[in-house]
Design a protein around this motif. Structure first.
Motif, PDB file in Angstrom:
ATOM      1  N   ARG A  57      67.865-103.789 -16.975  1.00  0.00           N
ATOM      2  CA  ARG A  57      67.074-104.975 -17.323  1.00  0.00           C
ATOM      3  C   ARG A  57      65.838-104.616 -18.133  1.00  0.00           C
ATOM      4  O   ARG A  57      65.363-105.408 -18.946  1.00  0.00           O
ATOM      5  N   ILE A  60      65.748-101.670 -23.752  1.00  0.00           N
ATOM      6  CA  ILE A  60      65.986-102.325 -25.039  1.00  0.00           C
ATOM      7  C   ILE A  60      66.817-101.385 -25.895  1.00  0.00           C
ATOM      8  O   ILE A  60      66.422-100.248 -26.146  1.00  0.00           O
ATOM      9  N   SER A  97      73.308-106.141 -19.081  1.00  0.00           N
ATOM     10  CA  SER A  97      71.958-106.551 -18.704  1.00  0.00           C
ATOM     11  C   SER A  97      70.860-106.158 -19.683  1.00  0.00           C
ATOM     12  O   SER A  97      69.802-106.789 -19.699  1.00  0.00           O
ATOM     13  N   ARG A  99      68.628-105.615 -23.110  1.00  0.00           N
ATOM     14  CA  ARG A  99      68.324-106.411 -24.294  1.00  0.00           C
ATOM     15  C   ARG A  99      68.886-105.630 -25.485  1.00  0.00           C
ATOM     16  O   ARG A  99      68.361-104.600 -25.880  1.00  0.00           O
ATOM     17  N   SER A 101      70.112-105.361 -29.449  1.00  0.00           N
ATOM     18  CA  SER A 101      69.866-105.943 -30.769  1.00  0.00           C
ATOM     19  C   SER A 101      70.629-105.154 -31.830  1.00  0.00           C
ATOM     20  O   SER A 101      70.576-103.926 -31.857  1.00  0.00           O
ATOM     21  N   ASN A 130      76.358-110.652 -21.012  1.00  0.00           N
ATOM     22  CA  ASN A 130      74.989-110.392 -21.465  1.00  0.00           C
ATOM     23  C   ASN A 130      74.417-111.625 -22.156  1.00  0.00           C
ATOM     24  O   ASN A 130      74.979-112.126 -23.131  1.00  0.00           O
ATOM     25  N   LYS A 131      73.290-112.103 -21.669  1.00  0.00           N
ATOM     26  CA  LYS A 131      72.614-113.265 -22.251  1.00  0.00           C
ATOM     27  C   LYS A 131      71.502-112.853 -23.213  1.00  0.00           C
ATOM     28  O   LYS A 131      70.770-113.703 -23.724  1.00  0.00           O
ATOM     29  N   ARG A 132      71.401-111.535 -23.466  1.00  0.00           N
ATOM     30  CA  ARG A 132      70.358-111.024 -24.381  1.00  0.00           C
ATOM     31  C   ARG A 132      70.986-110.115 -25.434  1.00  0.00           C
ATOM     32  O   ARG A 132      70.473-109.053 -25.740  1.00  0.00           O
ATOM     33  N   TYR A 134      71.593-109.808 -29.115  1.00  0.00           N
ATOM     34  CA  TYR A 134      71.023-110.418 -30.316  1.00  0.00           C
ATOM     35  C   TYR A 134      71.551-109.797 -31.598  1.00  0.00           C
ATOM     36  O   TYR A 134      71.761-108.586 -31.682  1.00  0.00           O
ATOM     37  N   ARG A 181      73.037-114.169 -29.489  1.00  0.00           N
ATOM     38  CA  ARG A 181      71.779-114.844 -29.760  1.00  0.00           C
ATOM     39  C   ARG A 181      71.282-114.353 -31.120  1.00  0.00           C
ATOM     40  O   ARG A 181      71.680-113.289 -31.579  1.00  0.00           O
ATOM     41  N   ASP A 183      67.885-113.794 -33.821  1.00  0.00           N
ATOM     42  CA  ASP A 183      66.472-113.817 -34.183  1.00  0.00           C
ATOM     43  C   ASP A 183      66.362-113.305 -35.613  1.00  0.00           C
ATOM     44  O   ASP A 183      67.358-112.930 -36.223  1.00  0.00           O
ATOM     45  N   ASP A 229      68.569-121.013 -32.235  1.00  0.00           N
ATOM     46  CA  ASP A 229      67.755-119.813 -32.025  1.00  0.00           C
ATOM     47  C   ASP A 229      66.762-119.601 -33.165  1.00  0.00           C
ATOM     48  O   ASP A 229      65.601-119.234 -32.939  1.00  0.00           O
TER      49      ASP A 229
END
Length: 273
Positions: A57, A60, A97, A99, A101, A130-132, A134, A181, A183, A229
């Motif tokens: 969690r 990154i 879990s 983050r 990118s 995974n909800k993160r 990106y 997601r 960004d 987003d």
């Protein structure tokens, strides 16, 4: 490509995961001849999973995909290298879990598509949770023709996944299960008078271009998520308070309904492939 994608799990600069290399002793196994020292693998599975989840969690990961193989060594998460057992236990929790990118340069999604299609079912299953996860869109100028084509190809690929994944075996993880997601990293030319205003203008133009792709009525799940987003990213750039989902959805609906107006001078609208 897929193997390289997730073997080279690069830890971002903001990661708080501790480094195993900084220790002179080992937390994985007890020192020889000692029965009193604790070890990670000597802990109950439930406790190990709790440790793994806590680390994941706070981690990154930046996964940089390129067409050419890099000759430079890639930093990796220590627990993935420690042993086969810790790799097998930690990897799915990390992918589910952390983050994560993936930088998207010049809106070139081809390497991402190739990597995704080569993933194992275990990795797909973990990433689907995974909800993160990106995709970071890098932008320094108004979209070029080739970049707009690349964006259209990605949304078309995802739209096709939404329509065809139901035909796969029930045991397979559908590609549409991945919930990307989005960004943006907007970096206009240094010669611009107001870089902040230009960032907002470029991101606004990007959202409007996305609204045109695939036609006025083709608001797929992926396209809607991307617009939502990026609209929130624009709000953050402008220093606005976080809006409720309903307000963001109304903003997207307004953009979609007006984007084909002659006032905005839309000249080129590539269709999904």
């Amino acid at each position: 490509m897929a193997t390289a994608m997730f073997q080279k799990l690069r830890i971002g600069s903001k990661s708080t995961q501790p480094s195993l290399l900084s220790r002179t002793d080992s937390i994985l196994t007890s020192p020889r001849g000692s029965n009193n020292e604790a070890s990670l693998l000597g802990l109950p599975a439930e406790l190990r999973n709790s440790i793994y989840e806590s680390l994941a969690r706070d981690t990154i990961l930046t996964l940089t995909l390129t067409k050419r193989r890099s000759k430079r060594p890639h930093p990796m998460c220590g627990l993935l290298l420690a042993s086969k057992q810790t790799n097998g236990e930690y990897r799915p929790l990390l992918l589910a879990s952390a983050r994560i990118s993936i930088p998207v340069l010049e809106f070139e999604f081809g390497t991402i598509i190739k990597a995704l299609e080569g993933l194992s079912q275990d990795d797909l299953r973990a990433l689907a949770a995974n909800k993160r996860f990106y995709l970071t869109l890098h932008m320094a100028h108004a979209l070029k023709h080739t970049e707009l084509e690349g964006l259209a190809a990605w949304l078309g690929y995802r739209a096709e996944a939404e329509q065809t994944d139901g035909t796969k075996a029930s045991s397979d993880v559908p590609m549409s299960a991945l919930r990307f997601r989005y960004d943006a990293k907007i970096d206009p030319s240094r010669s611009m008078v107001s870089r902040q205003n230009m960032r907002v203008a470029l991101l606004t133009a990007l959202i409007r271009k996305i609204a045109t792709l695939g036609g006025h009525s083709n608001l797929t799940v992926e396209k809607k998520r991307m617009m939502r987003d990026l609209t929130r990213a624009k709000d953050d750039l402008m220093g606005l308070e976080r809006r409720e989902d309903d307000a963001v959805e109304k903003d997207i609906a307004l953009t979609t309904s007006t984007v084909h107006s002659p006032f905005f001078g839309v000249q080129y609208v590539p269709q999904y492939r």
